[in-house]
Scaffold this active site. Structure first.
Site, short mmCIF file in Angstrom:
data_model
loop_
_atom_site.label_atom_id
_atom_site.label_comp_id
_atom_site.label_asym_id
_atom_site.label_seq_id
_atom_site.Cartn_x
_atom_site.Cartn_y
_atom_site.Cartn_z
N ARG A 164 0.84 -1.22 0.00
CA ARG A 164 0.00 0.00 0.00
C ARG A 164 0.87 1.26 0.00
NH1 ARG A 164 -2.78 -3.81 -0.61
NH2 ARG A 164 -4.65 -4.40 0.58
N SER A 238 -10.77 0.63 3.73
CA SER A 238 -9.99 0.37 4.95
C SER A 238 -9.42 1.69 5.47
CB SER A 238 -8.84 -0.58 4.65
OG SER A 238 -9.34 -1.77 4.11
N GLU A 334 -4.77 4.82 6.39
CA GLU A 334 -4.50 4.62 4.95
C GLU A 334 -4.90 5.86 4.12
OE1 GLU A 334 -5.27 0.73 2.90
OE2 GLU A 334 -6.54 2.03 1.66
P1 FAD Z 1 -8.31 9.72 -4.57
O1 FAD Z 1 -8.96 9.32 -3.30
O2 FAD Z 1 -8.94 10.79 -5.34
O3 FAD Z 1 -6.80 10.11 -4.26
C1 FAD Z 1 -6.02 9.31 -3.40
C2 FAD Z 1 -4.60 9.92 -3.31
O4 FAD Z 1 -3.96 9.80 -4.58
C3 FAD Z 1 -4.61 11.40 -2.98
O5 FAD Z 1 -3.47 11.68 -2.20
C4 FAD Z 1 -4.51 12.07 -4.33
O6 FAD Z 1 -3.93 13.37 -4.29
C5 FAD Z 1 -3.61 11.10 -5.08
N1 FAD Z 1 -3.88 11.09 -6.52
C6 FAD Z 1 -5.08 10.87 -7.13
N2 FAD Z 1 -4.93 10.95 -8.46
C7 FAD Z 1 -3.64 11.23 -8.69
C8 FAD Z 1 -2.87 11.46 -9.87
N3 FAD Z 1 -3.41 11.41 -11.08
N4 FAD Z 1 -1.54 11.74 -9.72
C9 FAD Z 1 -0.97 11.81 -8.49
N5 FAD Z 1 -1.64 11.60 -7.36
C10 FAD Z 1 -2.96 11.32 -7.46
N6 FAD Z 1 -7.71 0.26 -2.00
C11 FAD Z 1 -7.00 -0.87 -2.21
O7 FAD Z 1 -5.77 -0.82 -2.39
N7 FAD Z 1 -7.61 -2.09 -2.25
C12 FAD Z 1 -8.94 -2.24 -2.08
O8 FAD Z 1 -9.45 -3.35 -2.13
C13 FAD Z 1 -9.71 -1.06 -1.84
N8 FAD Z 1 -11.04 -1.15 -1.62
C14 FAD Z 1 -11.76 -0.03 -1.36
C15 FAD Z 1 -13.14 -0.16 -1.11
C16 FAD Z 1 -13.91 0.96 -0.84
C17 FAD Z 1 -15.39 0.81 -0.57
C18 FAD Z 1 -13.30 2.25 -0.84
C19 FAD Z 1 -14.13 3.49 -0.60
C20 FAD Z 1 -11.93 2.39 -1.07
C21 FAD Z 1 -11.15 1.24 -1.32
N9 FAD Z 1 -9.76 1.33 -1.56
C22 FAD Z 1 -9.03 0.19 -1.81
C23 FAD Z 1 -9.08 2.63 -1.55
C24 FAD Z 1 -9.19 3.39 -2.91
O9 FAD Z 1 -10.21 2.87 -3.69
C25 FAD Z 1 -7.88 3.33 -3.70
O10 FAD Z 1 -6.82 3.89 -2.95
C26 FAD Z 1 -7.98 4.09 -5.03
O11 FAD Z 1 -6.82 3.87 -5.80
C27 FAD Z 1 -8.19 5.59 -4.86
O12 FAD Z 1 -8.54 6.13 -6.12
P2 FAD Z 1 -9.18 7.57 -6.24
O13 FAD Z 1 -9.22 7.94 -7.68
O14 FAD Z 1 -10.47 7.63 -5.52
O15 FAD Z 1 -8.08 8.45 -5.48
P1 NAP Z 2 -10.39 -10.33 4.85
O1 NAP Z 2 -10.46 -11.36 3.78
O2 NAP Z 2 -11.44 -10.29 5.91
O3 NAP Z 2 -8.96 -10.44 5.55
C1 NAP Z 2 -8.65 -9.58 6.64
C2 NAP Z 2 -7.21 -9.11 6.51
O4 NAP Z 2 -6.36 -10.23 6.62
C3 NAP Z 2 -6.96 -8.46 5.18
O5 NAP Z 2 -6.68 -7.13 5.44
C4 NAP Z 2 -5.82 -9.23 4.57
O6 NAP Z 2 -4.68 -8.46 4.25
C5 NAP Z 2 -5.38 -10.21 5.60
N1 NAP Z 2 -5.29 -11.57 4.99
C6 NAP Z 2 -6.27 -12.48 4.92
N2 NAP Z 2 -5.79 -13.61 4.37
C7 NAP Z 2 -4.51 -13.38 4.06
C8 NAP Z 2 -3.50 -14.18 3.47
N3 NAP Z 2 -3.70 -15.44 3.12
N4 NAP Z 2 -2.29 -13.64 3.29
C9 NAP Z 2 -2.05 -12.39 3.66
N5 NAP Z 2 -2.98 -11.57 4.23
C10 NAP Z 2 -4.19 -12.08 4.44
O7 NAP Z 2 -10.27 -8.88 4.17
P2 NAP Z 2 -11.40 -7.88 3.67
O8 NAP Z 2 -11.37 -6.70 4.57
O9 NAP Z 2 -12.68 -8.57 3.37
O10 NAP Z 2 -10.77 -7.38 2.29
C11 NAP Z 2 -10.58 -8.30 1.22
C12 NAP Z 2 -9.46 -7.78 0.33
O11 NAP Z 2 -9.82 -6.51 -0.21
C13 NAP Z 2 -8.15 -7.55 1.09
O12 NAP Z 2 -7.10 -7.90 0.26
C14 NAP Z 2 -8.15 -6.07 1.37
O13 NAP Z 2 -6.84 -5.51 1.42
C15 NAP Z 2 -8.92 -5.51 0.18
N6 NAP Z 2 -9.64 -4.29 0.59
C16 NAP Z 2 -8.92 -3.15 0.74
C17 NAP Z 2 -9.56 -1.98 1.09
C18 NAP Z 2 -8.79 -0.69 1.20
O14 NAP Z 2 -9.41 0.36 1.31
N7 NAP Z 2 -7.50 -0.72 1.16
C19 NAP Z 2 -10.92 -1.97 1.33
C20 NAP Z 2 -11.61 -3.15 1.19
C21 NAP Z 2 -10.96 -4.33 0.81
P3 NAP Z 2 -4.55 -7.58 2.89
O15 NAP Z 2 -5.41 -6.38 3.15
O16 NAP Z 2 -3.10 -7.25 2.87
O17 NAP Z 2 -5.01 -8.39 1.73
#
Ligand code: FAD
Ligand code: NAP
Length: 342
Positions: A164, A238, A334
């Site tokens: 991340r 998250s 995050e």
């Molecule tokens: P924004 O929120 O608009 O921006 C995020 C950051 O990036 C800010 O600092 C912004 O300035 C910068 N940024 C945006 N665009 C640019 C650009 N063109 N150049 C330089 N910087 C820029 N993330 C995960 O990794 N895995 C997931 O599974 C995941 N699930 C999510 C589920 C939900 C319901 C939500 C709400 C979020 C989730 N996220 C997840 C987080 C998010 O979706 C990601 O981080 C996504 O990449 C953000 O995209 P955005 O366009 O909305 O960015």
């Molecule tokens: P989940 O399956 O309930 O698991 C909980 C956490 O345990 C996750 O954060 C995941 O880490 C970790 N995990 C589970 N199994 C793993 C494995 N075998 N090896 C390493 N790490 C493991 O998670 P969830 O919340 O429903 O999300 C599912 C996936 O979507 C995850 O990968 C999560 O990162 C992603 N997600 C991200 C966001 C965001 O905003 N960043 C939001 C929603 C969902 P990891 O997170 O490193 O995978």
């Protein structure tokens, strides 16, 4: 290109927080982006790239020129029997890229289905889900330097991708705006389905030899079931990163806390599940005023009708403090915070 002053950002963030930006502009391509950056320099305002606002918290009004790139689309750079190279514009919706590439028979992104946001923001935190991270498919990132307007090309290694994390969150933070991303996607399917929640879903569907389409369908189904939809329950996904601790520290903690989930990493450290720590500390479902921790997902903080991000951040600070007191682990947020706190 129209620059709008004192613009509300409520519809530009999935937490639906109210905040005003000094100015906001929607740009269609690189020429308009250069114009917007020149305007920001002349006004002495820092430019702030914003995609779909799914990973930001607005704590107050922003003294900035918010730049929203809406240029979408992709072009095929090259291809052979094994893979295809694509250039995708920053304004493209991430999930739409995943779905359309799968239709073309270009694989790999299916585990990352339904992640909200834009292609331009995806490298910033090296988006990841269900056992796959973006970095696996990125060849290069195109950007523009905010100060000089110079065009930059960062090969994958220069992006310093981590869990991340990337160079766009550290050395190049606030210094560049990503305009496009080059991907190499395999044409030969190799479904990655070891992640437990995904494997369970595929098994429940009776899928024995999953195709990328099966993985896509399963990820979409699990996410729809498990994660709150920001359109109904405004959230930023998250709210905290999973902490990485030294192996010795994880062992000591596991001895004290039976059931502690531990995920060993390639670098020797151990990833802990932030959601588990928060739940054990008693925060799951807790609500204070207009903000709360989701009752079914302890990592997700929800806005139940508040305006200012301050209440949300105060609740987040309480969560961090109580997890630190209970487990001696410090959770890191995050989403990135913008705007002046009152
Ligand atoms: P924004 O929120 O608009 O921006 C995020 C950051 O990036 C800010 O600092 C912004 O300035 C910068 N940024 C945006 N665009 C640019 C650009 N063109 N150049 C330089 N910087 C820029 N993330 C995960 O990794 N895995 C997931 O599974 C995941 N699930 C999510 C589920 C939900 C319901 C939500 C709400 C979020 C989730 N996220 C997840 C987080 C998010 O979706 C990601 O981080 C996504 O990449 C953000 O995209 P955005 O366009 O909305 O960015
Ligand atoms: P989940 O399956 O309930 O698991 C909980 C956490 O345990 C996750 O954060 C995941 O880490 C970790 N995990 C589970 N199994 C793993 C494995 N075998 N090896 C390493 N790490 C493991 O998670 P969830 O919340 O429903 O999300 C599912 C996936 O979507 C995850 O990968 C999560 O990162 C992603 N997600 C991200 C966001 C965001 O905003 N960043 C939001 C929603 C969902 P990891 O997170 O490193 O995978």
């Amino acid at each position: 290109m129209q620059i709008r002053r004192a613009e509300s950002l409520r519809s530009f963030n999935t937490l639906a927080l109210e905040a005003r930006a000094t100015a906001l502009v929607e740009v269609a391509g690189e020429a308009e982006l250069a114009e917007a950056l020149a305007w920001a320099r002349a006004e002495g305002l820092p430019p702030l790239p914003l995609g779909e606002g799914s990973n930001v918290v607005f704590a107050g009004d922003l003294e900035a020129l918010v730049i929203h790139q809406h240029a979408a689309g992709w072009s095929v750079l090259a291809g052979d029997a094994e893979s295809v190279r694509l250039r995708v514009s920053a304004g493209e919706n991430w999930h739409s890229l995943v779905a359309r590439s799968l239709q073309q028979g270009w694989y790999g992104l299916e585990n990352l289905a339904l992640i909200p946001g834009t292609v331009g923001a995806a490298p910033v935190q090296n988006i990841g889900a269900y056992g796959v991270e973006l970095e696996r498919f990125v060849e290069a990132v195109h950007a523009v330097a905010v100060e000089s307007g110079e065009k930059l090309l960062l090969e994958r290694d220069a992006c310093e991708f981590g869990y991340r994390d990337s160079v766009f969150k550290s050395r190049l933070r606030d210094k560049v705006i990503i305009t496009a991303v080059d991907f190499r996607l395999p044409r030969i399917p190799a479904a990655e389905c070891r992640y437990p929640a995904l494997a369970t879903e595929l098994e429940a569907r009776g899928v024995v030899a999953p195709t990328p389409q099966d993985v896509f369908d399963a990820v979409v189904a699990v996410r729809r079931r498990r994660l709150p939809d920001p359109a109904r329950e405004p959230n930023a996904g998250s709210f905290f990163k999973n902490p990485l601790v030294e192996a010795g520290r994880a062992d000591a903690l596991a001895a004290e806390c039976p059931g502690l989930p531990r995920y060993p990493q390639a670098d020797g450290r151990v990833k802990l599940a932030a959601a588990w720590l928060i739940e054990q500390a008693g925060w799951k479902g807790h609500r204070e005023g207009q903000f709360g921790i989701h009752p079914e997902h302890a990592l997700v903080m929800v806005n139940y009708g508040g305006d200012s991000g301050e209440g949300l951040l105060q609740l987040a600070a309480q969560v961090v403090q109580s997890v630190r007191e209970r487990f001696a682990v410090t959770l890191e947020m995050e989403p990135r915070i913008y705007g002046k706190r009152p």
